[in-house]
Design an enzyme around this catalytic site. Sequence first.
Site, mmCIF file in Angstrom:
data_model
loop_
_atom_site.group_PDB
_atom_site.id
_atom_site.type_symbol
_atom_site.label_atom_id
_atom_site.label_comp_id
_atom_site.label_asym_id
_atom_site.label_seq_id
_atom_site.Cartn_x
_atom_site.Cartn_y
_atom_site.Cartn_z
ATOM 1 N N PHE A 175 0.844 -1.197 0.000
ATOM 2 C CA PHE A 175 0.000 0.000 0.000
ATOM 3 C C PHE A 175 0.877 1.244 0.000
ATOM 4 O O PHE A 175 1.731 1.418 0.875
ATOM 5 C CB PHE A 175 -0.908 -0.003 1.241
ATOM 6 C CG PHE A 175 -1.858 1.169 1.290
ATOM 7 C CD1 PHE A 175 -2.973 1.209 0.465
ATOM 8 C CD2 PHE A 175 -1.642 2.228 2.163
ATOM 9 C CE1 PHE A 175 -3.857 2.289 0.499
ATOM 10 C CE2 PHE A 175 -2.520 3.314 2.219
ATOM 11 C CZ PHE A 175 -3.633 3.332 1.380
ATOM 12 N N GLY A 176 0.636 2.107 -0.968
ATOM 13 C CA GLY A 176 1.355 3.384 -1.038
ATOM 14 C C GLY A 176 0.421 4.525 -0.657
ATOM 15 O O GLY A 176 -0.719 4.584 -1.139
ATOM 16 N N TYR A 177 0.911 5.419 0.194
ATOM 17 C CA TYR A 177 0.083 6.568 0.608
ATOM 18 C C TYR A 177 0.901 7.854 0.555
ATOM 19 O O TYR A 177 0.389 8.930 0.869
ATOM 20 C CB TYR A 177 -0.485 6.344 2.026
ATOM 21 C CG TYR A 177 0.598 6.133 3.067
ATOM 22 C CD1 TYR A 177 1.177 4.880 3.251
ATOM 23 C CD2 TYR A 177 1.068 7.201 3.834
ATOM 24 C CE1 TYR A 177 2.191 4.695 4.179
ATOM 25 C CE2 TYR A 177 2.074 7.018 4.762
ATOM 26 C CZ TYR A 177 2.635 5.765 4.924
ATOM 27 O OH TYR A 177 3.655 5.585 5.842
ATOM 28 N N GLY A 178 2.181 7.735 0.183
ATOM 29 C CA GLY A 178 3.062 8.904 0.086
ATOM 30 C C GLY A 178 3.593 8.969 -1.350
ATOM 31 O O GLY A 178 2.821 8.891 -2.308
ATOM 32 N N SER A 179 4.904 9.040 -1.473
ATOM 33 C CA SER A 179 5.456 9.168 -2.829
ATOM 34 C C SER A 179 5.180 7.926 -3.674
ATOM 35 O O SER A 179 5.179 8.013 -4.906
ATOM 36 C CB SER A 179 6.953 9.465 -2.781
ATOM 37 O OG SER A 179 7.618 8.428 -2.122
ATOM 38 N N GLU A 182 13.378 3.345 2.876
ATOM 39 C CA GLU A 182 12.665 3.877 4.031
ATOM 40 C C GLU A 182 13.398 3.586 5.336
ATOM 41 O O GLU A 182 12.781 3.413 6.370
ATOM 42 C CB GLU A 182 11.240 3.314 4.063
ATOM 43 C CG GLU A 182 10.457 3.570 2.793
ATOM 44 C CD GLU A 182 10.427 5.036 2.347
ATOM 45 O OE1 GLU A 182 10.662 5.924 3.194
ATOM 46 O OE2 GLU A 182 10.195 5.285 1.159
HETATM 47 C C1 BEZ Z 1 4.629 5.631 0.513
HETATM 48 O O1 BEZ Z 1 3.492 5.260 0.511
HETATM 49 O O2 BEZ Z 1 5.064 6.310 -0.352
HETATM 50 C C2 BEZ Z 1 5.509 5.261 1.627
HETATM 51 C C3 BEZ Z 1 5.401 5.971 2.784
HETATM 52 C C4 BEZ Z 1 6.241 5.633 3.804
HETATM 53 C C5 BEZ Z 1 7.123 4.605 3.671
HETATM 54 C C6 BEZ Z 1 7.176 3.885 2.490
HETATM 55 C C7 BEZ Z 1 6.380 4.226 1.458
#
Ligand code: BEZ
Length: 175
Positions: A6-10, A85
Amino acid sequence: MSTWIFGYGSLVWRPDFPFAQRRPAAIDGWTRRFWQASPDHRGIPGAPGRVVTLVPDPQARTVGVAYQVAPEHVTEVLARLDHREQAGYAHHRVPMVLDREVVEGLVYVATPENPNFIGPAPLDEMARHIVRSVGPSGTNIEYVLRLAEAIRSLDADDPDLFALEAAILKLTADS
Ligand code: BEZ
């Protein structure tokens, strides 16, 4: 076996690994917050940027994107994400809602104990922090604006993210 991430940031707008499927997705019980310092991507040591993590909230739903990684790529992709990360995220197994289907997969969440967990700040302060931060992956402004654009394109609401986007745009328009 394939693995869902699941991606929620970049990862929403810039996945840098091979995937078999990309699906709009949501996870329940977590809310997106810019509470993690980034000394390695959107800032530098001594002047870190601010990036997202997830914070537990039983009422919340966070919209993002789920990526299905084929079995032959899972080890390589997890190693890459663990490295990328390394500044304080741990992965959790969570159910992800994909349209009408629920799949189990992994999400990276910053632990509150990690030294880069900086927690909340007033909106204006966060916006000023982001406007002045830049790191090896680019400006912190780009990170927020691209994330807001990507979440909007999923027809999702995220009032905190959109308020931060508006505060940043106002600061950059004023300067
Ligand atoms: C992301 O969803 O981009 C993400 C956020 C934090 C750590 C790893 C991926």
